[in-house]
Design a protein around this motif. Sequence first.
Motif: not given
Length: 426
Positions: A34-42, A57-71
């Motif tokens: 989550r920290m890495q994703i927030l850093k990239v979005v920031r 370098g994280i799978t699209r499926a993993a990114v989708t799961i994590i970002t949907n939860e954060m949404i």
Amino acid sequence: GNPAKHAQQSDFKKRKKNMNDCGISKLDLKRRNRMQILKVVREQGPISRVDISAILGITRAAVTIITNEMIDQHILEEVGEEPVNPSGEVRKGRRKILLDINETYKFAVGIYVDEKEVSIGLTTLNAAALDKQLIAHEGDMTPEKLVSLLDNILEKMLQNSCLSRENLLGIGVGIMPSAYEMMGLEEGTETCPVFPALQKALEDSLHLPIYINSAVMEFAMAGLHYNEIHAKAENQVFLYWDSGSYHAIPINGNTPLLAAAAGDAFIERLCVDPDGRAMEGYPRGSVRAELSAEAVADKIRPVFSEENTPALFAALNGDLSRLTPASLLTAAETDQPLQEIAAETVKKFCVMLQALHCLYAAEHVNLYGFGFTPEHLELIRKTAEEFAGEAFAQSILLCPIGDRYHFLSGCTYIIQAGFYQRGGLV
């Protein structure tokens, strides 16, 4: 059953248990992703899930799961489709959906304390100020007084913005070194101070996460682009003036290089003039020997008088020990005997800046506490350009946090330490 197979399975279970006990936990892994994703979005946002996946370098499926939860948690929000590029290729299928950080997911309170004043403010996650207040004091601001003061002011600020304490991320507190003793410093170092009495008093009264640090370190962490929504990470050097001497804190992205910062007095040993003055314990022509307030005052003293240098004499009330770089440059505009000294001082100052710029491959050198005006900065840049080029000259900036907004250093610190570094798991 097979005894060998049973033993093998038992050994695997033991190793798996040891990994769970000793390795990275699921919570730590989740926080890191989550920290890495927030850093990239920031830094890159608004950005699509596909592009986040490619960058990390994280799978699209993993990114989708994590970002949907954060949404779902209102940390991230979908802000529309990727704009059409008129000159680009026409893509088939649906355009990418872009994500950005929801700046009103939580709000931050920042507090700045020095020997004369307290600055308190409320901001969004993008450090956009919603409310602020500046309170002067007589050098007697104790932890107990600060808690009492904050308790009253905070409630009014929250009411003005139709918020409650549940909406707050926490409180970031920055203490200037000049106020360490007043605020009960007990342990730690200048760059990593510890204020247990203040920490306990604030937590007991407010029941919120409290992050306390050196205000100087917080100003450095605030970086150059505190008010930009998507500031790119970069190397920089935060250079500040305190009690007549220089201190430098190198920064990588938003992270201070603590090993270097802990010995920030190294800058006093940099050589700015090989043929300069000698000083015991320092190289010839060092910053300490050539650019400290004491060293520059020694050069001014032979001409310093109400008749010869009226502007500087008036600005310092006749006391040369109050000299600052800004007061010298301002007075030199009209006090002719100071003009050569000021020009020489600016040249050596620029040599020091270039050394820092090269030493840390810095994209910017950020100046704080000097009292420089935009006109002073223009003069410094002009001098820097003459011997090191325009690119270096333009890398020199003044700290953008003005006197009335010192609280932003605390806000930026709590947002960085309490939100981004925790992956939004507040």
